[in-house]
Design a protein around this motif. Structure first.
Motif, PDB file in Angstrom:
ATOM      1  N   PHE A 264       0.815  -1.212   0.000  1.00  9.98           N
ATOM      2  CA  PHE A 264       0.000   0.000   0.000  1.00  9.98           C
ATOM      3  C   PHE A 264       0.857   1.274   0.000  1.00  9.98           C
ATOM      4  O   PHE A 264       0.321   2.369  -0.136  1.00  9.98           O
ATOM      5  N   GLY A 265       2.157   1.139   0.203  1.00  5.92           N
ATOM      6  CA  GLY A 265       3.044   2.296   0.258  1.00  5.92           C
ATOM      7  C   GLY A 265       4.065   2.141   1.357  1.00  5.92           C
ATOM      8  O   GLY A 265       3.886   1.364   2.299  1.00  5.92           O
ATOM      9  N   THR A 266       5.129   2.923   1.261  1.00  6.37           N
ATOM     10  CA  THR A 266       6.243   2.790   2.205  1.00  6.37           C
ATOM     11  C   THR A 266       6.235   3.863   3.289  1.00  6.37           C
ATOM     12  O   THR A 266       7.142   3.891   4.122  1.00  6.37           O
ATOM     13  N   SER A 267       5.288   4.750   3.264  1.00  4.70           N
ATOM     14  CA  SER A 267       5.171   5.778   4.304  1.00  4.70           C
ATOM     15  C   SER A 267       3.746   5.815   4.828  1.00  4.70           C
ATOM     16  O   SER A 267       2.801   5.390   4.155  1.00  4.70           O
ATOM     17  N   GLN A 268       3.599   6.360   6.038  1.00  3.01           N
ATOM     18  CA  GLN A 268       2.254   6.490   6.617  1.00  3.01           C
ATOM     19  C   GLN A 268       1.358   7.325   5.711  1.00  3.01           C
ATOM     20  O   GLN A 268       0.188   6.986   5.491  1.00  3.01           O
ATOM     21  N   ALA A 269       1.895   8.401   5.162  1.00  2.00           N
ATOM     22  CA  ALA A 269       1.093   9.270   4.298  1.00  2.00           C
ATOM     23  C   ALA A 269       0.628   8.534   3.049  1.00  2.00           C
ATOM     24  O   ALA A 269      -0.527   8.667   2.617  1.00  2.00           O
ATOM     25  N   ALA A 270       1.532   7.728   2.458  1.00  2.00           N
ATOM     26  CA  ALA A 270       1.170   6.995   1.242  1.00  2.00           C
ATOM     27  C   ALA A 270       0.096   5.953   1.534  1.00  2.00           C
ATOM     28  O   ALA A 270      -0.857   5.788   0.756  1.00  2.00           O
ATOM     29  N   VAL A 271       0.243   5.236   2.647  1.00  2.76           N
ATOM     30  CA  VAL A 271      -0.756   4.221   3.002  1.00  2.76           C
ATOM     31  C   VAL A 271      -2.093   4.893   3.315  1.00  2.76           C
ATOM     32  O   VAL A 271      -3.154   4.406   2.893  1.00  2.76           O
TER      33      VAL A 271
END
Length: 469
Positions: A264-271
């Motif tokens: 889903f992504g590698t950062s909290q913001a991306a997820v």
């Protein structure tokens, strides 16, 4: 109330104490095996005993009408030093089987030196109550959301008014303070000068109320997953939904740390962006939001479900039921939704105006876009016809151990701090998000030590470990 044939006679409670009319003494209180008299009690239970204690409906009229409160007991297995009363929370919940539950838990050692005593608070299970049949008519789905919500709130208000009208005196006296007074009648019936107490969730407010009224009769008190010291239902929604929104942020950060698994992504913001995008494509928003704000112990399984959902999966459905029978013919764990509403509405001075509740909801949604719409407490008392009798907790000198859970949504950790500031006590912090979990963890040993020695703790202890990704 309903009783099996000979139970009423066998469990009659005699009036022998002039200073407390209607209360049994230890000598007159008659105990029988619960399995022999109580409907649906497990037939293999040869330790739990049951009895009834008679209490006034209205403590302002001690010589007036009385009702019966069901209690259960498992005697200490070793050198007996006293009793510990137990309450699992609610309000609306029964503690009749809680002694057995504690003995199956990591806190079982409390029962080595203490009789464990459960009870069904007035209005619940085997104890005296009001049986209500609710109108569950649904609103026209074509109505705007606010008007659908108004329809349900006003319908429920009329339901409550009909229930109150069945027995206004009894319902008016469904308060935390009166249930605490019932606890003291149980203490007298047990022949004890002091009692220990272990309360969970709303049971912590009940404990705080008992200690406020009867501090001299408290041996030791442990309160797990602590309520706020003031019952403001609008504030309750805000605090619980803030904790839920925080869980979403923490879950997104956890998923980001395992991008090699969930993608889903590698950062909290991306997820967060990915999950919110997935959210916009859901037809069952409530089910999806439940997933993304789920308890930590379910994070790995839920993340896999979310990944499958992103690939085209679907969500399931849930159902619930309730029991409405009272007396020894009731379900021993029977939850009473009406008793819960009655206690909370009688105890809370929160607004009972639908438009004010709706405006508070809109503000919460603006502040908390994922969780704000799910606050359900503020609307509970719309149309409640009885006056408020708010909590007035004070401190005391008896030993008090509070237990807060660092990431919990049901009773957020801030409430424990607020209660401590109000009534005192030590604060043990459990590093989990599981409501009332102390008795399931190794640090339940601290509870056993507390009831045995009075030693309190201001430490922290770990919760159950997170499952692997």
């Amino acid at each position: 109330m309903r009783f099996k044939g000979l139970v009423r006679t066998a469990l009659a409670v005699l009036v022998l104490i002039p200073v407390a009319p209607g209360v049994a003494t230890a000598e007159t209180l008659q105990w029988r095996l619960c399995r022999d008299i109580a409907n649906r009690w497990p037939s293999g239970d040869d330790r739990s005993e049951c009895a009834m204690v008679t209490v006034p409906v209205d403590y302002a009229k001690p010589d007036g009408r009385t009702v019966d409160i069901a209690i259960s007991r498992v005697k200490a297995s070793g050198d007996r030093r006293g009793v510990v009363l137990l309450n699992p929370g609610g309000p609306g919940g029964s503690g009749m089987e809680l002694p057995k539950s504690i003995l199956r838990s990591r806190a079982a050692g409390i029962g080595a030196h203490h009789d464990l005593v459960g009870f069904a608070p007035r209005g619940v299970g085997y104890s005296a109550g009001v049986s209500c049949q609710d109108d569950l008519t649904q609103p026209d789905p074509s109505l705007p959301e606010k008007e659908r919500a108004r329809f349900v709130a006003e319908r429920d208000g009329r339901n409550h008014q009909r229930c109150v009208a069945q027995d206004p005196e009894f319902v008016r006296n469904l308060t935390t303070a009166n249930i605490a007074r019932d606890m003291d009648r149980i203490r007298i019936a047990l022949g004890e000068d002091k009692i220990g107490y272990y309360g969970i969730s709303w049971g912590t407010a009940l404990g705080a109320q008992y200690r406020t009224l009867f501090d001299a009769h408290v041996d030791k008190m442990l309160l797990d997953s602590v309520m706020a010291p003031d019952l403001d239902l609008v504030e309750m929604d805000r605090a619980q939904m803030t904790a839920r929104e925080n869980t979403f942020a923490e879950f997104a950060a956890w998923i980001a740390r395992h991008d090699d698994v969930y993608h889903f992504g590698t950062s909290q913001a991306a997820v967060t962006r990915a999950l919110l995008d997935l959210r916009t494509r859901q037809t069952r928003l409530d089910a999806f939001d439940s997933m993304i704000t789920t308890s930590r112990r379910h994070w790995a399984a839920t993340a896999r479900e979310l990944a499958a959902l992103a690939a085209g999966g679907t969500l399931g459905a849930r159902a619930a039921e309730e029991n409405r029978t009272f007396g020894w013919d009731a379900d021993q764990t029977g939850f009473s939704p009406f008793q819960q509403t009655a206690v909370m509405c009688n105890d809370s001075g929160s607004t009972r105006d639908f438009d004010e509740v709706w405006d508070a909801r809109l503000r919460l949604i603006e502040q908390l876009p994922v969780s704000g719409r799910y606050g359900s407490e503020a609307v509970r008392c719309v149309g409640w016809p009885l006056p408020a009798q708010p909590w007035r907790f004070t401190g005391g000198s008896s030993p008090l151990q509070l237990v807060g859970h660092l990431y919990e949504q049901v009773t957020p950790i801030g409430w424990t701090r607020e209660m401590r500031a109000r009534i005192g006590g030590a604060m043990l912090t459990v590093e989990d998000d599981v409501h009332g979990s102390l008795d399931t963890l190794p640090c339940a040993a601290k509870a056993v030590e507390f009831f045995d020695t009075g030693k309190v703790s201001n430490d922290s202890c770990p919760g159950a470990p997170l499952p692997p990704a």
